[in-house]
Motif scaffolding. Structure first.
Motif, PDB file in Angstrom:
ATOM      1  N   ASP A  22      59.775   7.649  56.489  1.00  0.00           N
ATOM      2  CA  ASP A  22      60.425   8.393  57.530  1.00  0.00           C
ATOM      3  C   ASP A  22      61.857   9.324  57.076  1.00  0.00           C
ATOM      4  O   ASP A  22      62.789   8.458  56.426  1.00  0.00           O
ATOM      5  N   PHE A  23      61.443  10.492  56.741  1.00  0.00           N
ATOM      6  CA  PHE A  23      62.737  11.564  56.396  1.00  0.00           C
ATOM      7  C   PHE A  23      63.048  12.290  57.615  1.00  0.00           C
ATOM      8  O   PHE A  23      62.612  13.189  57.963  1.00  0.00           O
ATOM      9  N   HIS A  24      64.362  11.589  58.069  1.00  0.00           N
ATOM     10  CA  HIS A  24      65.116  12.108  59.459  1.00  0.00           C
ATOM     11  C   HIS A  24      63.909  12.587  60.365  1.00  0.00           C
ATOM     12  O   HIS A  24      63.905  13.837  60.879  1.00  0.00           O
ATOM     13  N   ASN A  77      74.403  21.463  44.386  1.00  0.00           N
ATOM     14  CA  ASN A  77      73.470  22.609  44.888  1.00  0.00           C
ATOM     15  C   ASN A  77      73.286  22.709  46.419  1.00  0.00           C
ATOM     16  O   ASN A  77      73.191  23.419  47.084  1.00  0.00           O
ATOM     17  N   HIS A  78      73.419  21.337  46.908  1.00  0.00           N
ATOM     18  CA  HIS A  78      73.073  21.036  48.225  1.00  0.00           C
ATOM     19  C   HIS A  78      73.767  19.700  48.709  1.00  0.00           C
ATOM     20  O   HIS A  78      73.546  18.693  48.064  1.00  0.00           O
ATOM     21  N   ALA A  79      74.416  19.757  49.953  1.00  0.00           N
ATOM     22  CA  ALA A  79      75.283  18.801  50.269  1.00  0.00           C
ATOM     23  C   ALA A  79      74.678  17.576  51.105  1.00  0.00           C
ATOM     24  O   ALA A  79      74.831  16.644  51.671  1.00  0.00           O
ATOM     25  N   GLU A  80      73.134  18.078  51.350  1.00  0.00           N
ATOM     26  CA  GLU A  80      72.492  16.968  52.233  1.00  0.00           C
ATOM     27  C   GLU A  80      72.677  15.609  51.610  1.00  0.00           C
ATOM     28  O   GLU A  80      72.481  15.414  50.353  1.00  0.00           O
ATOM     29  N   MET A  81      72.849  14.299  52.282  1.00  0.00           N
ATOM     30  CA  MET A  81      72.755  13.254  51.844  1.00  0.00           C
ATOM     31  C   MET A  81      71.751  12.571  50.729  1.00  0.00           C
ATOM     32  O   MET A  81      71.975  11.776  49.917  1.00  0.00           O
ATOM     33  N   ASP A  82      70.338  13.108  50.781  1.00  0.00           N
ATOM     34  CA  ASP A  82      69.299  12.744  49.901  1.00  0.00           C
ATOM     35  C   ASP A  82      69.862  13.233  48.472  1.00  0.00           C
ATOM     36  O   ASP A  82      69.315  12.640  47.606  1.00  0.00           O
ATOM     37  N   HIS A  83      70.735  14.225  48.181  1.00  0.00           N
ATOM     38  CA  HIS A  83      71.150  14.800  47.075  1.00  0.00           C
ATOM     39  C   HIS A  83      72.745  14.361  46.698  1.00  0.00           C
ATOM     40  O   HIS A  83      72.877  14.322  45.388  1.00  0.00           O
ATOM     41  N   SER A  84      73.062  13.924  47.725  1.00  0.00           N
ATOM     42  CA  SER A  84      74.875  13.711  47.460  1.00  0.00           C
ATOM     43  C   SER A  84      75.121  12.437  47.751  1.00  0.00           C
ATOM     44  O   SER A  84      76.401  12.114  47.405  1.00  0.00           O
ATOM     45  N   ILE A 143      68.338  28.083  52.651  1.00  0.00           N
ATOM     46  CA  ILE A 143      67.349  27.162  52.224  1.00  0.00           C
ATOM     47  C   ILE A 143      67.909  25.911  51.796  1.00  0.00           C
ATOM     48  O   ILE A 143      68.208  25.726  50.672  1.00  0.00           O
ATOM     49  N   HIS A 144      68.059  25.049  52.692  1.00  0.00           N
ATOM     50  CA  HIS A 144      68.078  25.227  54.250  1.00  0.00           C
ATOM     51  C   HIS A 144      69.197  24.734  54.968  1.00  0.00           C
ATOM     52  O   HIS A 144      69.211  24.631  56.041  1.00  0.00           O
ATOM     53  N   TRP A 145      70.438  24.698  54.340  1.00  0.00           N
ATOM     54  CA  TRP A 145      71.806  24.541  55.134  1.00  0.00           C
ATOM     55  C   TRP A 145      72.661  25.641  54.748  1.00  0.00           C
ATOM     56  O   TRP A 145      72.254  26.306  53.634  1.00  0.00           O
ATOM     57  N   GLN A 162      67.395  23.323  44.335  1.00  0.00           N
ATOM     58  CA  GLN A 162      67.372  22.395  45.295  1.00  0.00           C
ATOM     59  C   GLN A 162      66.362  22.174  46.059  1.00  0.00           C
ATOM     60  O   GLN A 162      65.499  21.888  45.631  1.00  0.00           O
ATOM     61  N   ASP A 163      66.452  22.021  47.524  1.00  0.00           N
ATOM     62  CA  ASP A 163      65.177  21.926  48.181  1.00  0.00           C
ATOM     63  C   ASP A 163      64.172  23.033  48.285  1.00  0.00           C
ATOM     64  O   ASP A 163      63.060  22.692  48.717  1.00  0.00           O
ATOM     65  N   GLY A 164      64.623  24.178  47.977  1.00  0.00           N
ATOM     66  CA  GLY A 164      63.547  25.358  47.832  1.00  0.00           C
ATOM     67  C   GLY A 164      62.354  24.962  46.859  1.00  0.00           C
ATOM     68  O   GLY A 164      63.033  24.497  45.705  1.00  0.00           O
ATOM     69  N   ASN A 190      53.308  20.740  53.846  1.00  0.00           N
ATOM     70  CA  ASN A 190      53.812  19.888  54.947  1.00  0.00           C
ATOM     71  C   ASN A 190      55.354  20.059  54.623  1.00  0.00           C
ATOM     72  O   ASN A 190      56.069  20.060  55.886  1.00  0.00           O
ATOM     73  N   TYR A 191      56.033  20.303  53.737  1.00  0.00           N
ATOM     74  CA  TYR A 191      57.378  20.354  53.587  1.00  0.00           C
ATOM     75  C   TYR A 191      57.609  21.715  53.979  1.00  0.00           C
ATOM     76  O   TYR A 191      58.755  21.654  54.801  1.00  0.00           O
ATOM     77  N   PHE A 192      56.971  22.608  53.561  1.00  0.00           N
ATOM     78  CA  PHE A 192      57.538  23.824  54.203  1.00  0.00           C
ATOM     79  C   PHE A 192      57.637  23.992  55.656  1.00  0.00           C
ATOM     80  O   PHE A 192      58.517  24.304  56.282  1.00  0.00           O
ATOM     81  N   ASP A 225      64.569  19.911  43.729  1.00  0.00           N
ATOM     82  CA  ASP A 225      65.442  18.655  44.072  1.00  0.00           C
ATOM     83  C   ASP A 225      64.349  17.518  44.621  1.00  0.00           C
ATOM     84  O   ASP A 225      64.502  16.308  44.868  1.00  0.00           O
ATOM     85  N   HIS A 226      63.313  18.110  45.024  1.00  0.00           N
ATOM     86  CA  HIS A 226      62.086  16.933  45.288  1.00  0.00           C
ATOM     87  C   HIS A 226      60.597  17.410  44.767  1.00  0.00           C
ATOM     88  O   HIS A 226      60.548  18.806  44.579  1.00  0.00           O
ATOM     89  N   GLY A 227      59.876  16.268  44.447  1.00  0.00           N
ATOM     90  CA  GLY A 227      58.557  16.612  44.046  1.00  0.00           C
ATOM     91  C   GLY A 227      58.469  17.152  42.552  1.00  0.00           C
ATOM     92  O   GLY A 227      59.420  16.885  41.499  1.00  0.00           O
TER      93      GLY A 227
HETATM   94 FE1  FEO Z   1      68.006  19.292  52.479  1.00  0.00          FE
HETATM   95 FE2  FEO Z   1      66.492  17.486  50.405  1.00  0.00          FE
HETATM   96  O1  FEO Z   1      67.898  17.939  51.472  1.00  0.00           O
END
Ligand code: FEO
Length: 398
Positions: A22-24, A77-84, A143-145, A162-164, A190-192, A225-227
Motif C-alpha cells: 500500500d503506497f499511500h 531531487n524530490h522531497a517526498e518521504m519515500d526518498h527523503s 513530475i510530480h511535486w 527521481q519519480d519520472g 500502473n505507476y503512470f 528513484d523507483h524500479g
Molecule cells: Fe513522489 Fe517516489 O515519491
C-alpha cells in the motif's frame, strides 16, 4: 547489501522493499525500490535517499564503496518521504553540516518535513561542481511535486529523474535489459496511471522542452528513484511517456461497480457482454475484488468508464464513492461515462454517479440506467441500450 556499479564512479546504493503493498492508497503488488545513487568525484555526492527504515541498507551498500562519512554533499531531487524520510538519520551519521541541495521549493518542503532535524538545506543553482564533472539541474515541477527536479551529468549522459520514468517493482535486477517488458511494462503503466495522470500537461511540456534543448539527445542512461535503470534502451520509456501524456482513448470500456445482492452485478455482467458483442474491449471490474488503483490503470487508456452502484441509505455504495473520489483526483481526459445500478426503494445512487461523472467532464451519451429490485433477463434491455450508445460514442473518438 552490495552496491551496483552503473558506470565508472557511479553506483546504485538504494533499497529494495519487497513487502510494500500500500503506497499511500495505491496497491503495489510487486513491491518497490527506493533508488539512490553515489557519484565518486573530488566531492562524493549522494543523489536522493531512501524511506525511513531503510537507512541501514543504503549505508551498508555505500560502505562497500567508501566510508559513508566521506560523503561531501547530498542532492535531493524530490522531497517526498519515500526518498527523503531517511535523510535525518543519514545526515546524522555522515555529518549534519554536510549540505543537502534541493530546488527552492524542495528546501522549503524538506525544512517543513524535518523541522528540528538540523539539516543544512541549500537551494541549487543551475549547476553543482563535483570536482572533475558538474551536475546540471532541470526544474521538473509537477513530475510530480512542486519541488521535483532532475539532475544530469552531461559528460556521461546520466539523467537522475527521481519519480519520472519510474515504476514500483521490487526485484534483484537493476537494469531494463535484465527484466522483460512483459514484467516491467504493466508496472510502468500502473505507476503512470496512478501517480502521473493528473500531470500529463506539465509532463508533456517538460518533455518537449527537454527535446528542444537537446537534453534528451544527450541522455544515455536514465536513473529513476523507483524500479529499473534505463541502460539498454532509455528511448523505450521516453516513447511510452510521449504516448501516455496524450491520454488517447482506445476502443475499450471499463465496467466498474460494487453490488449488495448481485443485482447491480447482473447489470454489470450484461453491460460487459453487450459491449463485447458490439466489438468493444470490455473490462469487468468488481470493486470487491479489484483495488481502486488497479481499476484506475484499466481506465487510463479506456475510452469509456461505466460505473454501477446500488443505493444504500439514499447514497452511493461506499466503495463506489471511494473509486469516484480517486478517479476525480486523477482527472482523466477524453472519457465517455455511463451510470447504472439496482435499488430497493429510493434509488438515488445511479443519478449521483451520473452527476459525478458530469462534474468530471465526461461525455455522457445516455441517461443513467436503474432497476428496482432484481432484474430478470427480459428486464435488461435498458442496459443493452446503454451499451449501444456507449459503443457508438466510442466509435466516434477512436
Ligand atoms: Fe513522489 Fe517516489 O515519491
Amino acid at each position: 547489501m552490495e552496491p551496483v556499479k552503473i558506470l565508472d564512479n557511479i553506483y546504485w546504493v538504494g533499497a529494495v522493499d519487497y513487502d510494500i503493498r500500500d503506497f499511500h492508497g495505491y496497491l503495489t503488488p510487486k513491491g518497490s525500490t527506493y533508488n539512490a545513487y553515489l557519484v565518486i568525484d573530488d566531492k562524493i555526492t549522494l543523489i536522493d535517499a531512501v524511506k525511513h527504515g531503510f537507512e541501514g541498507e543504503l549505508l551498508s551498500r555505500i560502505a562497500k564503496i567508501v566510508d559513508p562519512k566521506k560523503i561531501d554533499q547530498v542532492v535531493s531531487n524530490h522531497a517526498e518521504m519515500d526518498h527523503s524520510g531517511g535523510l535525518p538519520n543519514i545526515l546524522k551519521y555522515i555529518g549534519l553540516q554536510k549540505p543537502v541541495y534541493a530546488s527552492k521549493v524542495g528546501v522549503q518542503n524538506l525544512g517543513a518535513q524535518f523541522q528540528g532535524a538540523g539539516l543544512n538545506l541549500q537551494p541549487v543553482g543551475e549547476k553543482l561542481s563535483l570536482g572533475q564533472q558538474e551536475l546540471h539541474f532541470v526544474e521538473t515541477r509537477m513530475i510530480h511535486w512542486p519541488d521535483s527536479m532532475f539532475s544530469f551529468l552531461p559528460n556521461v549522459g546520466v539523467l537522475f529523474s527521481q519519480d519520472g520514468f519510474g515504476m514500483h517493482l521490487a526485484s534483484p535486477q537493476r537494469f531494463d535489459d535484465e527484466v522483460s517488458e512483459d514484467i516491467w511494462g504493466p508496472q510502468a503503466l500502473n505507476y503512470f496511471a496512478n501517480i502521473l495522470t493528473l500531470y500529463t500537461d506539465p509532463i508533456g511540456k517538460i518533455l518537449e522542452k527537454a527535446v528542444a534543448s537537446g537534453l534528451i539527445a544527450q541522455v544515455k542512461l536514465i536513473c529513476p528513484d523507483h524500479g529499473l535503470i534505463w541502460r539498454k534502451d532509455p528511448s523505450r520509456i521516453l516513447t511510452l511517456y510521449k504516448q501516455w501524456v496524450q491520454q488517447k482513448p482506445k476502443n475499450k470500456a471499463v465496467v466498474v461497480f460494487d453490488t449488495m445482492w448481485h443485482s447491480t452485478e447482473l447489470m454489470a455482467r450484461e453491460l460487459t457482454d453487450a459491449l463485447t458483442n458490439l466489438g468493444v474491449e470490455a473490462k469487468f471490474q468488481n470493486l470487491k475484488t479489484s483495488h481502486r488503483s488497479q481499476v484506475a490503470t484499466e481506465c487510463f487508456e479506456a475510452a469509456a468508464i461505466l460505473v454501477g452502484s446500488p443505493t444504500i441509505n439514499n447514497q452511493l455504495y461506499p466503495s463506489v464513492a471511494d473509486f469516484l473520489c480517486y478517479a476525480k483526483g486523477l482527472k482523466f481526459k477524453n472519457k465517455i461515462g455511463g451510470a447504472f445500478g439496482s435499488y430497493g426503494w429510493s434509488g438515488e445512487a445511479p443519478k449521483l454517479v451520473q452527476t459525478e461523472l458530469a462534474a468530471m467532464g465526461y461525455d455522457l451519451p445516455s441517461p443513467e440506467v436503474r432497476y428496482r429490485w432484481a432484474p430478470l433477463e427480459k428486464d435488461l434491455n435498458p442496459i443493452r441500450d446503454l451499451a449501444k450508445s456507449i459503443a457508438e460514442a466510442i466509435k466516434k473518438v477512436v
